[in-house]
Design a protein around this motif. Structure first.
Motif, PDB file in Angstrom:
ATOM      1  N   ASN A 123      -1.083  -1.422  -0.050  1.00 24.17           N
ATOM      2  CA  ASN A 123      -1.317  -2.809   0.360  1.00 24.17           C
ATOM      3  C   ASN A 123      -0.017  -3.458   0.803  1.00 24.17           C
ATOM      4  O   ASN A 123       0.044  -4.128   1.832  1.00 24.17           O
ATOM      5  CB  ASN A 123      -1.905  -3.600  -0.813  1.00 24.17           C
ATOM      6  N   SER A 124       1.036  -3.240   0.012  1.00 25.26           N
ATOM      7  CA  SER A 124       2.322  -3.876   0.299  1.00 25.26           C
ATOM      8  C   SER A 124       2.997  -3.296   1.535  1.00 25.26           C
ATOM      9  O   SER A 124       3.906  -3.924   2.084  1.00 25.26           O
ATOM     10  CB  SER A 124       3.245  -3.741  -0.918  1.00 25.26           C
ATOM     11  N   SER A 158      -2.447   2.192  -4.727  1.00 24.13           N
ATOM     12  CA  SER A 158      -3.203   1.311  -3.839  1.00 24.13           C
ATOM     13  C   SER A 158      -2.444   0.019  -3.583  1.00 24.13           C
ATOM     14  O   SER A 158      -2.407  -0.490  -2.450  1.00 24.13           O
ATOM     15  CB  SER A 158      -4.571   1.007  -4.450  1.00 24.13           C
ATOM     16  N   LYS A 159      -1.813  -0.520  -4.634  1.00 19.65           N
ATOM     17  CA  LYS A 159      -1.035  -1.750  -4.476  1.00 19.65           C
ATOM     18  C   LYS A 159       0.168  -1.513  -3.555  1.00 19.65           C
ATOM     19  O   LYS A 159       0.520  -2.378  -2.742  1.00 19.65           O
ATOM     20  CB  LYS A 159      -0.566  -2.255  -5.840  1.00 19.65           C
ATOM     21  N   SER A 187      -3.604  -7.850   6.635  1.00 14.51           N
ATOM     22  CA  SER A 187      -2.921  -6.952   7.569  1.00 14.51           C
ATOM     23  C   SER A 187      -3.681  -6.977   8.886  1.00 14.51           C
ATOM     24  O   SER A 187      -4.915  -7.021   8.908  1.00 14.51           O
ATOM     25  CB  SER A 187      -2.886  -5.521   7.017  1.00 14.51           C
ATOM     26  N   TYR A 222      -0.709  -1.229   5.109  1.00 16.35           N
ATOM     27  CA  TYR A 222      -1.465  -0.095   5.634  1.00 16.35           C
ATOM     28  C   TYR A 222      -0.942   0.374   6.992  1.00 16.35           C
ATOM     29  O   TYR A 222      -1.693   0.876   7.817  1.00 16.35           O
ATOM     30  CB  TYR A 222      -2.953  -0.433   5.734  1.00 16.35           C
ATOM     31  N   ARG A 239      -7.921   0.152   6.979  1.00 16.41           N
ATOM     32  CA  ARG A 239      -6.856   0.561   6.055  1.00 16.41           C
ATOM     33  C   ARG A 239      -5.914   1.602   6.652  1.00 16.41           C
ATOM     34  O   ARG A 239      -5.160   2.248   5.937  1.00 16.41           O
ATOM     35  CB  ARG A 239      -7.470   1.050   4.739  1.00 16.41           C
ATOM     36  N   GLN A 250      -6.457  -9.004   1.831  1.00 18.20           N
ATOM     37  CA  GLN A 250      -5.803  -8.348   0.704  1.00 18.20           C
ATOM     38  C   GLN A 250      -5.375  -9.358  -0.365  1.00 18.20           C
ATOM     39  O   GLN A 250      -4.416 -10.112  -0.173  1.00 18.20           O
ATOM     40  CB  GLN A 250      -4.570  -7.584   1.191  1.00 18.20           C
TER      41      GLN A 250
END
Length: 220
Positions: free
Chosen positions: A118-119, A114-115, A192, A122, A14, A165
């Motif tokens: 993710n987008s 967190s979203k 990712s 990371y 991450r 993800q």
């Protein structure tokens, strides 16, 4: 690295270094993943790798949707309930991560953060999207799942980190439009990928597995 070590050392990354992975290595990773088994050798998987300015454009578009609280519309519906034992495992995992990082991962505000993370992939230099034809049967999702695992193991063997993800599939119409993936395709998973930054605290946690006795039954 032998196969057993590769499986046991793979973990979800991450935080990535910005250094790009060469096309040669990325191609080799995908080529290796193609050795994954599939029903009657159907090979029901397709791959898009996004990098550079297009990745940044996609990231910005996804984050705008998240900030506007646009309702997710994934091609594969999100689970709404779990069997009690599975739910207990997931809750324990979240509890341990919350303790490790010092915040409540179940908090709705943190979920949005967190979203967004993710987008942003990371911080990885590349994003991978796995998709397949919408008309394929449910069985083919199992096949593309095995392909995804093979891909992540192949990456690990090359010293490259990955993280699968589900959040990256929340807005499939946007992903397909920007990556020129036909609407007739089912977006299954985002990944990712890049060189891991193991100095970052985000990579200091590795999820545990239940004892094998909880899942194994001997029949003689």
């Amino acid at each position: 690295m032998d196969a057993i070590e590769c499986i046991r050392t793979r973990m979800s990354i991450r935080k990535f270094r910005p250094d790009p992975v060469s096309r040669e290595i990325l191609s080799e990773i995908i080529k290796t993943a193609q050795c994954s088994p599939s029903y009657k050798n159907s090979q029901p998987w397709e791959v898009a790798i996004v990098s550079g300015e297009k990745k940044e454009e996609l990231s910005k578009a996804l984050i705008e949707l998240i900030k506007k609280d646009a309702p997710p519309q994934p091609d594969i519906p999100e689970p709404v309930s779990w069997p009690p034992l599975i739910e207990q495992r997931m809750a324990e995992h979240m509890r341990k991560r919350s303790e490790k990082f010092g915040f409540n991962l179940a908090d709705t505000g943190l979920l949005k953060m967190s979203k967004i993370a993710n987008s942003r992939f990371y911080g990885a230099p590349h994003g991978i999207f796995l998709y397949q034809d919408q008309t394929l049967p449910t069985w083919s999702i199992l096949d593309i799942g095995m392909f995804a695992h093979g891909l992540m193991l192949a990456a690990n063997a090359h010293g490259v980190g990955t993280v699968p993800q589900a959040f990256l599939t929340d807005y499939p119409a946007t992903v397909k439009r920007l990556l020129k993936i036909p609407d007739s395709k089912r977006l299954v998973l985002g990944i990712s990928i890049g060189y891991p930054n193991m100095e970052d605290k985000a990579n200091s946690y590795k999820s545990q597995r239940v004892d094998v006795s909880e899942i194994l039954k001997w029949i003689e």
